[in-house]
Design an enzyme around this catalytic site. Sequence first.
Site, PDB file in Angstrom:
ATOM      1  N   GLY A   1      33.742  33.956  36.054  1.00 59.93           N
ATOM      2  CA  GLY A   1      33.381  34.412  37.395  1.00 59.93           C
ATOM      3  C   GLY A   1      31.964  33.953  37.704  1.00 59.93           C
TER       4      GLY A   1
ATOM      5  N   GLY B   1      33.090  39.729  51.703  1.00 69.83           N
ATOM      6  CA  GLY B   1      31.986  40.134  52.579  1.00 69.83           C
ATOM      7  C   GLY B   1      30.760  39.282  52.424  1.00 69.83           C
TER       8      GLY B   1
ATOM      9  N   ARG C   1      31.734  54.148  50.596  1.00 70.83           N
ATOM     10  CA  ARG C   1      33.151  53.897  50.306  1.00 70.83           C
ATOM     11  C   ARG C   1      33.876  55.111  49.753  1.00 70.83           C
ATOM     12  NH1 ARG C   1      32.655  47.686  48.019  1.00 70.83           N
ATOM     13  NH2 ARG C   1      32.306  46.846  50.094  1.00 70.83           N
TER      14      ARG C   1
HETATM   15  C1  LIG Z   1      38.768  41.323  46.547  1.00 68.72           C
HETATM   16  C2  LIG Z   1      37.339  41.537  46.166  1.00 68.72           C
HETATM   17  C3  LIG Z   1      36.328  41.377  47.097  1.00 68.72           C
HETATM   18  C4  LIG Z   1      34.997  41.561  46.739  1.00 68.72           C
HETATM   19  N1  LIG Z   1      34.014  41.341  47.667  1.00 68.72           N
HETATM   20  C5  LIG Z   1      32.718  41.395  47.269  1.00 68.72           C
HETATM   21  C6  LIG Z   1      31.676  41.019  48.160  1.00 68.72           C
HETATM   22  O1  LIG Z   1      31.905  40.621  49.291  1.00 68.72           O
HETATM   23  N2  LIG Z   1      30.389  41.083  47.701  1.00 68.72           N
HETATM   24  C7  LIG Z   1      30.072  41.488  46.435  1.00 68.72           C
HETATM   25  O2  LIG Z   1      28.893  41.515  46.079  1.00 68.72           O
HETATM   26  N3  LIG Z   1      31.065  41.852  45.583  1.00 68.72           N
HETATM   27  C8  LIG Z   1      32.364  41.798  45.960  1.00 68.72           C
HETATM   28  N4  LIG Z   1      33.342  42.139  45.075  1.00 68.72           N
HETATM   29  C9  LIG Z   1      32.966  42.455  43.708  1.00 68.72           C
HETATM   30  C10 LIG Z   1      32.572  41.165  43.004  1.00 68.72           C
HETATM   31  O3  LIG Z   1      33.427  40.134  43.421  1.00 68.72           O
HETATM   32  C11 LIG Z   1      32.660  41.303  41.512  1.00 68.72           C
HETATM   33  O4  LIG Z   1      32.013  42.446  41.072  1.00 68.72           O
HETATM   34  C12 LIG Z   1      31.989  40.125  40.837  1.00 68.72           C
HETATM   35  O5  LIG Z   1      32.503  38.932  41.353  1.00 68.72           O
HETATM   36  C13 LIG Z   1      32.203  40.173  39.349  1.00 68.72           C
HETATM   37  O6  LIG Z   1      31.806  38.951  38.817  1.00 68.72           O
HETATM   38  P1  LIG Z   1      31.874  38.717  37.269  1.00 68.72           P
HETATM   39  O7  LIG Z   1      31.440  37.309  37.043  1.00 68.72           O
HETATM   40  O8  LIG Z   1      31.164  39.796  36.564  1.00 68.72           O
HETATM   41  O9  LIG Z   1      33.425  38.911  36.918  1.00 68.72           O
HETATM   42  P2  LIG Z   1      34.721  38.223  37.540  1.00 68.72           P
HETATM   43  O10 LIG Z   1      34.405  37.380  38.694  1.00 68.72           O
HETATM   44  O11 LIG Z   1      35.733  39.281  37.703  1.00 68.72           O
HETATM   45  O12 LIG Z   1      35.157  37.241  36.368  1.00 68.72           O
HETATM   46  C14 LIG Z   1      35.592  37.706  35.117  1.00 68.72           C
HETATM   47  C15 LIG Z   1      36.125  36.518  34.341  1.00 68.72           C
HETATM   48  O13 LIG Z   1      36.436  36.878  33.001  1.00 68.72           O
HETATM   49  C16 LIG Z   1      37.717  36.387  32.652  1.00 68.72           C
HETATM   50  N5  LIG Z   1      38.232  37.218  31.555  1.00 68.72           N
HETATM   51  C17 LIG Z   1      38.572  38.530  31.590  1.00 68.72           C
HETATM   52  N6  LIG Z   1      38.967  38.931  30.367  1.00 68.72           N
HETATM   53  C18 LIG Z   1      38.858  37.857  29.543  1.00 68.72           C
HETATM   54  C19 LIG Z   1      39.136  37.622  28.161  1.00 68.72           C
HETATM   55  N7  LIG Z   1      39.594  38.586  27.353  1.00 68.72           N
HETATM   56  N8  LIG Z   1      38.928  36.390  27.653  1.00 68.72           N
HETATM   57  C20 LIG Z   1      38.468  35.376  28.443  1.00 68.72           C
HETATM   58  N9  LIG Z   1      38.195  35.541  29.752  1.00 68.72           N
HETATM   59  C21 LIG Z   1      38.390  36.763  30.292  1.00 68.72           C
HETATM   60  C22 LIG Z   1      38.477  36.467  33.948  1.00 68.72           C
HETATM   61  O14 LIG Z   1      39.649  35.706  33.942  1.00 68.72           O
HETATM   62  C23 LIG Z   1      37.410  35.953  34.914  1.00 68.72           C
HETATM   63  O15 LIG Z   1      37.335  34.552  34.867  1.00 68.72           O
HETATM   64  C24 LIG Z   1      34.679  41.966  45.431  1.00 68.72           C
HETATM   65  C25 LIG Z   1      35.694  42.160  44.496  1.00 68.72           C
HETATM   66  C26 LIG Z   1      37.015  41.946  44.846  1.00 68.72           C
HETATM   67  C27 LIG Z   1      38.080  42.148  43.835  1.00 68.72           C
END
Ligand SMILES: Cc1cc2nc3c(=O)[nH]c(=O)nc-3n(C[C@H](O)[C@H](O)[C@H](O)COP(=O)(O)OP(=O)(O)OC[C@H]3O[C@@H](n4cnc5c(N)ncnc54)[C@H](O)[C@@H]3O)c2cc1C
Length: 492
Positions: free
Chosen positions: A10, A44, A269
């Site tokens: 992500g 957003g 929310r």
């Molecule tokens: C529909 C939606 C809309 C949103 N809109 C907003 C917004 O407008 N603004 C905002 O600030 N936040 C928003 N959020 C929240 C925000 O998107 C997330 O909190 C943020 O993107 C998380 O990023 P991250 O990199 O921590 O994790 P993620 O982007 O969730 O990525 C996690 C990654 O880890 C991988 N993974 C998981 N488990 C394993 C494993 N065991 N082994 C290997 N890989 C694994 C997944 O496949 C993924 O690639 C939104 C969330 C959603 C669901």
Amino acid sequence: MKKVIIIGAGLAGCYLAMLLQKNCQVTLVTKGARQDSNSMLAQGGIAAALDPGDSPAAHEQDTLKAGQYHNQALAVEQLVHVGPELVQQLIAMGMNFDRKPTGDLDFGLEGAHSHHRILHANGDQTGAALTTFVQRQLAYVTWLTNTAAIELYTNKGVCQGVLVRDIESGQQRILTADAIVLATGGLGNLYDFTTNNETITGDGLVLAARQKVALKDMAFVQFHPTVLALNNRCYGLITEAIRGSGAILVDEHQTPIMADTPQKDLAPRDVVARRLKLWQQNGHQLFLDITNVSDFTHRFAGVCANLDKHHVPFRKTHLIPIQPGAHFMMGGIQTDLSAQTSLSRLFAVGEVACNGVHGANRLASNSLLDCLVSAQKAAMAIMTLTNLPLANFKYSPTLFVTPKLPTLAVLQKKAWHYLGIERTRIELRTFLIWLKQYNFLQLQPSQLSQKELTIANLCYCAQLIAEAALAEPKSIGAHYLKEEITHESSHH
Ligand SMILES: Cc1cc2nc3c(=O)[nH]c(=O)nc-3n(C[C@H](O)[C@H](O)[C@H](O)COP(=O)(O)OP(=O)(O)OC[C@H]3O[C@@H](n4cnc5c(N)ncnc54)[C@H](O)[C@@H]3O)c2cc1C
């Protein structure tokens, strides 16, 4: 060169990979394809106090207020000050956020923000634009897609290895590194109604918990008020930015549902989600009325495409059928301001981590910003690590234990009921007793199928949430105890 393994592709994982790729040997392990993440779904935008009328201090106050002052003050300060710098760096690198006809950045408004400060890209496709932009910068990174991290390995109290599984072939191997970073996101798929990508199943939390790494604030799960709901199923998020642009929540009689609350449709929310749940329990249908949103189809093209895909006649009715769904995990693996966990050389960034920035409830659009800030802090800490010899881990299976697990559907329904928008202590205890009949704590991840492992991990997360919720002395933020309100209201 230091070896770094980042788990999760992500925004947090990819941004960290971008920062480290020239100085370290980076391997990016991710469970699905490069596009599989919640980051790609973010609609957003990203909050940054960059508008001339705005200030980090105002952003700080809004974040603390939304978090019910349960936040770590220093983490919030770091977010609101470092975040805008990192956003500006991305803009300088060529990231295109939407602009007004004048050429100035176009800041949107979302719930509980006191200023227009949400940067967005391609209208409502900010997450995809930003994450893809960062992924395109990854020139020196080794990608392992369709590969799940299933267990961490430590040597003399230092995290140095991770067992990974190629999901297609089932082949497993241990990778070693000088630093291991969990960037696996939250746990939305614990619930049947969720906005999350299907790969988001609490894995990182459990990888850490199994090594006794400290977790924090696990009671706080954010439920988004507006998820597209058709025939009792969820089909993606309807961004809050639409309410920021004038849409209101109504029932089947067009009665405005939020009219009598202080911030109306842009209340926090948890307040909106609880109100909607109450309305739903009273037999009403729930809709978002977009009559007053100008230029809807252009500004929210991604949402429109999703509505069209599901044949929602919103152009005629101006109504979108919605209901609340599990959205974001405020709690997670406890980290300091440098993303260091309680286990040496194990870092956690983004949603899987809890540096305390969100407190008891996240302010909208703060999580993408936290992905950048926590990753930048982790990069700095990793760059200064001294060299340690790497262990030579051997995989040693223990005696096979036959798994006894619920089906995913049953677990999700229970979680929605017992660990959802409203909870009671009695029900939390009932849930923990129900969970005790399953042996997820005794199972060795390497001996489970991917499906079994996912359910076992989600059971573990459910237990952590229920226990943390029981330990919370009172309702706060996204954790809401029904009984207490009954008790309080009897005094009024
Ligand atoms: C529909 C939606 C809309 C949103 N809109 C907003 C917004 O407008 N603004 C905002 O600030 N936040 C928003 N959020 C929240 C925000 O998107 C997330 O909190 C943020 O993107 C998380 O990023 P991250 O990199 O921590 O994790 P993620 O982007 O969730 O990525 C996690 C990654 O880890 C991988 N993974 C998981 N488990 C394993 C494993 N065991 N082994 C290997 N890989 C694994 C997944 O496949 C993924 O690639 C939104 C969330 C959603 C669901």
